[in-house]
Design a protein around this motif. Structure first.
Motif, PDB file in Angstrom:
ATOM      1  N   SER A  92       1.699 -13.848  -0.185  1.00  0.00           N
ATOM      2  CA  SER A  92       2.395 -12.370   1.373  1.00  0.00           C
ATOM      3  C   SER A  92       2.319 -10.815   0.069  1.00  0.00           C
ATOM      4  O   SER A  92       1.855  -9.494   1.100  1.00  0.00           O
ATOM      5  CB  SER A  92       3.424 -12.548   1.115  1.00  0.00           C
ATOM      6  N   GLU A  93       2.102 -10.662  -0.942  1.00  0.00           N
ATOM      7  CA  GLU A  93       2.193  -9.531  -2.116  1.00  0.00           C
ATOM      8  C   GLU A  93       0.511  -9.598  -1.683  1.00  0.00           C
ATOM      9  O   GLU A  93      -0.026  -8.365  -1.514  1.00  0.00           O
ATOM     10  CB  GLU A  93       2.943  -9.505  -2.899  1.00  0.00           C
ATOM     11  N   GLN A  94      -0.286 -10.523  -1.995  1.00  0.00           N
ATOM     12  CA  GLN A  94      -1.480 -10.343  -1.786  1.00  0.00           C
ATOM     13  C   GLN A  94      -1.649  -9.544  -0.675  1.00  0.00           C
ATOM     14  O   GLN A  94      -2.865  -8.382  -0.124  1.00  0.00           O
ATOM     15  CB  GLN A  94      -2.231 -11.527  -1.684  1.00  0.00           C
ATOM     16  N   LEU A  95      -1.940  -9.795   0.935  1.00  0.00           N
ATOM     17  CA  LEU A  95      -1.498  -9.728   2.355  1.00  0.00           C
ATOM     18  C   LEU A  95      -1.212  -7.780   2.435  1.00  0.00           C
ATOM     19  O   LEU A  95      -1.791  -7.572   3.199  1.00  0.00           O
ATOM     20  CB  LEU A  95      -1.257 -10.690   3.256  1.00  0.00           C
ATOM     21  N   ARG A  96       0.297  -7.699   1.588  1.00  0.00           N
ATOM     22  CA  ARG A  96       0.842  -6.458   2.048  1.00  0.00           C
ATOM     23  C   ARG A  96      -0.095  -5.338   0.922  1.00  0.00           C
ATOM     24  O   ARG A  96      -0.858  -4.259   1.439  1.00  0.00           O
ATOM     25  CB  ARG A  96       2.036  -6.630   0.847  1.00  0.00           C
ATOM     26  N   ARG A  97      -0.828  -5.573   0.014  1.00  0.00           N
ATOM     27  CA  ARG A  97      -1.422  -4.578  -0.629  1.00  0.00           C
ATOM     28  C   ARG A  97      -3.199  -4.829   0.210  1.00  0.00           C
ATOM     29  O   ARG A  97      -3.468  -3.622  -0.218  1.00  0.00           O
ATOM     30  CB  ARG A  97      -2.038  -5.265  -2.130  1.00  0.00           C
ATOM     31  N   PHE A  98      -3.259  -5.702   0.699  1.00  0.00           N
ATOM     32  CA  PHE A  98      -4.621  -5.456   1.606  1.00  0.00           C
ATOM     33  C   PHE A  98      -4.112  -4.636   2.830  1.00  0.00           C
ATOM     34  O   PHE A  98      -5.478  -4.132   3.270  1.00  0.00           O
ATOM     35  CB  PHE A  98      -4.899  -6.455   1.954  1.00  0.00           C
ATOM     36  N   ILE A  99      -3.353  -5.228   3.611  1.00  0.00           N
ATOM     37  CA  ILE A  99      -2.914  -3.909   4.232  1.00  0.00           C
ATOM     38  C   ILE A  99      -2.724  -2.458   4.545  1.00  0.00           C
ATOM     39  O   ILE A  99      -2.887  -1.701   5.168  1.00  0.00           O
ATOM     40  CB  ILE A  99      -1.789  -4.385   5.528  1.00  0.00           C
ATOM     41  N   GLU A 100      -2.196  -2.806   3.301  1.00  0.00           N
ATOM     42  CA  GLU A 100      -1.201  -1.162   2.656  1.00  0.00           C
ATOM     43  C   GLU A 100      -2.748  -0.184   2.573  1.00  0.00           C
ATOM     44  O   GLU A 100      -3.591  -0.311   2.601  1.00  0.00           O
ATOM     45  CB  GLU A 100      -1.086  -0.983   1.661  1.00  0.00           C
ATOM     46  N   SER A 101      -1.969   1.414   3.679  1.00  0.00           N
ATOM     47  CA  SER A 101      -3.364   1.743   3.637  1.00  0.00           C
ATOM     48  C   SER A 101      -3.166   2.895   2.223  1.00  0.00           C
ATOM     49  O   SER A 101      -5.076   2.956   2.072  1.00  0.00           O
ATOM     50  CB  SER A 101      -2.457   3.382   4.236  1.00  0.00           C
ATOM     51  N   ASP A 102      -2.904   2.500   0.736  1.00  0.00           N
ATOM     52  CA  ASP A 102      -2.684   3.200   0.155  1.00  0.00           C
ATOM     53  C   ASP A 102      -3.451   1.759  -1.299  1.00  0.00           C
ATOM     54  O   ASP A 102      -3.245   0.656  -2.005  1.00  0.00           O
ATOM     55  CB  ASP A 102      -2.304   3.600  -1.158  1.00  0.00           C
ATOM     56  N   LEU A 103      -4.955   1.792  -0.922  1.00  0.00           N
ATOM     57  CA  LEU A 103      -5.488   0.629  -1.499  1.00  0.00           C
ATOM     58  C   LEU A 103      -5.106   0.132  -2.884  1.00  0.00           C
ATOM     59  O   LEU A 103      -5.287  -0.873  -3.504  1.00  0.00           O
ATOM     60  CB  LEU A 103      -7.087   0.728  -1.281  1.00  0.00           C
ATOM     61  N   LYS A 104      -4.956   1.113  -3.920  1.00  0.00           N
ATOM     62  CA  LYS A 104      -4.657   1.038  -4.742  1.00  0.00           C
ATOM     63  C   LYS A 104      -2.899   0.070  -5.155  1.00  0.00           C
ATOM     64  O   LYS A 104      -3.108  -0.116  -6.658  1.00  0.00           O
ATOM     65  CB  LYS A 104      -4.453   2.380  -5.928  1.00  0.00           C
TER      66      LYS A 104
END
Length: 255
Positions: free
Chosen positions: A27-39
């Motif tokens: 889910s952490e990988q998914l979280r980073r993917f959907i966040e507006s700040d891609l970094k």
């Protein structure tokens, strides 16, 4: 959620904990993917505060996202969702509007409803209850919303890594309580409830530690620090008691 893939075995809290740790990695990988700040430099709660009308709305959106990201990695049983059209996620998480279906309720009906609500804490500890009737979650929710309001008052120059992690962990306390509650209180999933609630306890302990560090950075006034520290300390202790109650329920169910 179904028991498919678990070979019909009754999992305890430690087996569920190992499984949930794997779920969180995904889910952490998914979280980073959907966040507006891609970094991944901007915490999600900051984005939600900007997008929401109030801190309450930002909190609800945060908890719903946390649950949905974890849920994406659990197998579903269609029978579990046969009533999906009738109830939505927001109804489950934050209760129903008590009078939507009874617009003409008179004062006697209202008094009867108030009497019923006095028993709602026990009702909350069942698979027919509502999360918002769980006193522990309400305390965590009010605390998280107040932390968001406080965070908006902290000058940008003071919003360092410790500050950002402290606010995020404060929100995760309630999110993990909600995650545990979503599994219910039946024997086969009670271990998952306990495992999630233990994560809430861990975030409460981390928040207490970081709050002490922020005290030296003058992020709090003396009064606000005393208030938040007292509330968080009590919340942490109540979570510990709640975990033991859940363990007793699990152990009694297999005796």
């Amino acid at each position: 959620m179904s028991m498919d893939g678990f070979n019909g075995e009754l999992w305890n809290e430690f087996q569920w904990e190992a499984h949930l740790n794997e779920v969180e990695k995904k889910s952490e990988q998914l979280r980073r993917f959907i966040e507006s700040d891609l970094k991944g430099n901007t915490p999600r709660w900051i984005t939600l505060l900007k997008e929401s009308l109030s801190e309450d709305d930002a909190f609800e959106a945060y908890v719903e996202e946390e649950l949905l990201m974890d849920e994406a990695y659990f197998p579903e049983d269609e029978d579990d969702w046969e009533d999906e059209e009738e109830y939505d996620d927001e109804d489950f998480l934050f209760g129903f509007d008590e009078f939507d279906e009874f617009p003409d309720a008179d004062e006697d009906d209202f008094d009867a409803g108030e009497e019923w609500k006095s028993l709602s804490e026990d009702f909350a500890l069942s698979d027919n209850g509502s999360l918002d009737n769980l006193g522990l979650f309400r305390d965590a929710r009010f605390y998280a919303v107040d932390i968001l309001k406080w965070a908006e008052s902290v000058p940008a120059k003071s919003q360092d890594k410790i500050f950002l992690e402290f606010v995020g962990d404060s929100l995760k306390i309630a999110a993990k309580l909600a995650g545990g509650y979503s599994f219910g209180f039946e024997q086969e999933f009670l271990g998952a409830n306990i495992a999630y609630t233990k994560k809430a306890l861990r975030f409460a302990n981390q928040s207490l530690e970081m709050m002490g560090k922020l005290k030296t950075k003058s992020c709090f006034t003396r009064q606000s620090y005393a208030e938040f520290n007292s509330r968080l300390f009590e919340l942490r202790n109540d979570i510990g008691v709640y975990i033991q109650d859940l363990r007793d329920r699990f152990n009694n169910s297999i005796d």
